[in-house]
Design an enzyme around this catalytic site. Structure first.
Site, PDB file in Angstrom:
ATOM      1  N   SER A 102      -3.625   2.849   5.168  1.00  0.00           N
ATOM      2  CA  SER A 102      -4.463   2.543   3.623  1.00  0.00           C
ATOM      3  C   SER A 102      -4.229   0.372   4.340  1.00  0.00           C
ATOM      4  O   SER A 102      -5.305   0.077   3.235  1.00  0.00           O
ATOM      5  CB  SER A 102      -3.025   2.625   2.979  1.00  0.00           C
ATOM      6  OG  SER A 102      -3.630   2.562   1.675  1.00  0.00           O
TER       7      SER A 102
ATOM      8  N   LYS B 220       0.649  -1.622   0.165  1.00  0.00           N
ATOM      9  CA  LYS B 220      -0.240  -0.198   0.487  1.00  0.00           C
ATOM     10  C   LYS B 220       0.926   1.384  -0.343  1.00  0.00           C
ATOM     11  O   LYS B 220       0.260   1.835   0.436  1.00  0.00           O
ATOM     12  CB  LYS B 220      -0.971   0.075   1.536  1.00  0.00           C
ATOM     13  CG  LYS B 220      -1.819  -1.325   0.858  1.00  0.00           C
ATOM     14  CD  LYS B 220      -2.993  -1.507   0.265  1.00  0.00           C
ATOM     15  CE  LYS B 220      -3.673  -0.367  -0.741  1.00  0.00           C
ATOM     16  NZ  LYS B 220      -4.469  -0.992  -1.393  1.00  0.00           N
TER      17      LYS B 220
ATOM     18  N   HIS C 198       6.472  -7.751  -2.513  1.00  0.00           N
ATOM     19  CA  HIS C 198       6.306  -6.320  -1.075  1.00  0.00           C
ATOM     20  C   HIS C 198       8.049  -7.113  -0.343  1.00  0.00           C
ATOM     21  O   HIS C 198       8.184  -6.743   1.400  1.00  0.00           O
ATOM     22  CB  HIS C 198       5.625  -6.561  -0.556  1.00  0.00           C
ATOM     23  CG  HIS C 198       4.347  -6.244  -1.412  1.00  0.00           C
ATOM     24  ND1 HIS C 198       4.126  -4.433  -1.690  1.00  0.00           N
ATOM     25  CD2 HIS C 198       2.348  -6.700  -1.892  1.00  0.00           C
ATOM     26  CE1 HIS C 198       3.073  -4.377  -2.157  1.00  0.00           C
ATOM     27  NE2 HIS C 198       2.677  -5.574  -2.233  1.00  0.00           N
TER      28      HIS C 198
END
Length: 289
Positions: free
Chosen positions: A133, A45, A103
């Site tokens: 987020s 995010k 990620h």
């Protein structure tokens, strides 16, 4: 959709992970990068889809617009029986360069990306907006662990007890890697929001690309948040585990939305905790622009 059991977090090489992201681990670690691959790395995010879309447009223009972004830019560590594995998706990419996203914290990234001297684009977002987020994303994405309420989620974020572990370690260790690995371009979400065109210029300079003024203007327009949010090929609305009735995948894309979530006390506590964890004076974030 409600029947899908939420996954549980567990410790994986010192990082909080879920089985869907570790089940294919041997293939991830043995993944063979090519010298022209471009790895897009972020804490979740932080602008991953935004930069993925920019890179896809810079290299391939409109050619693949009918294919969802998650097929054009495969998610390296994902694995599920329904969608297959990110490593397979990446291996099947017909494009050159291959755009691949992850990620993973820097210490878990497959070594072949570094051995092949691949270009890596890292995007970082300030901790306060990032946690807000991520909280809304975990609420709507049924393949993520149950987030609980905002207050407990914020505590777990500070402790690194959410998916992909500590934000502080993630952004700091990638920043350190930039000092020794010259093919790493470190970007900030806040800079992107402030002046997308300027940041695209910097990205092109890093990649050795020279798009025309018209092309750059067109791409900047294409990747405007509101336009991407409406585009089914970039907004993840075709993914069944995401419940858009709870929250859209692309929610606000703004800097400073944390002010609508943090109480005064939470903000003060967060600030004190932040000072103890972020010691590198060269890595600075903006929480408003």
């Amino acid at each position: 959709m409600d029947e899908i059991p939420r996954p549980e977090l567990f410790d994986f090489h010192g990082v909080s992970m879920i089985k869907m992201l570790t089940a294919n681990w041997e293939n991830i670690q043995n993944f063979q990068a090519r010298p022209d691959d471009i790895l897009i790395a972020t804490y979740p995010k932080a602008g991953t889809t935004w930069v993925s879309n920019i890179l896809d447009l810079l290299y391939f223009g409109q050619r693949e617009k009918a294919i969802p972004i998650y097929e054009r830019v495969p998610f390296l560590e994902v694995f599920s029986p329904g969608i297959g594995s990110g490593t397979d998706w990446a291996d099947k990419l017909p494009t050159s360069p291959r755009l691949i996203k992850t990620h993973l914290p820097v210490q878990l990234v497959p070594q072949s990306f570094l051995e092949q001297k691949c270009r890596i684009v890292y995007i970082a977002r300030n901790a306060k907006d990032n946690v807000v987020s991520f909280f809304h994303f975990d609420r709507m994405n049924k393949s993520q662990p149950e987030p609980g309420d905002w207050s407990s989620y914020l505590q777990r974020f500070k402790q690194g007890k959410i998916l992909y572990g500590s934000w502080y370690d993630h952004v700091s260790n990638w920043w350190k890697k930039k000092q020794t690995y010259s093919n790493l371009h470190y970007m900030f979400f806040e800079d992107m929001v402030e002046d997308t065109g300027r940041e695209i210029d910097k990205l092109c300079s890093f990649l050795g690309l020279t798009p025309s003024v018209e092309e750059k203007t067109r791409i900047t327009g294409e990747v405007h948040f509101d336009k991407m949010k409406k585009d089914e090929m970039t907004n993840y609305s075709t993914v069944p585990v995401m419940d858009f009735k709870i929250s859209p995948f692309m929610r606000k894309g703004k800097v400073g939305d944390w002010k609508n979530h943090f109480t005064v006390a939470q903000n003060e506590e967060f600030g004190e905790d932040y000072k103890t964890k972020m010691k590198d004076p060269t890595l600075q974030f903006r929480t408003e622009i």
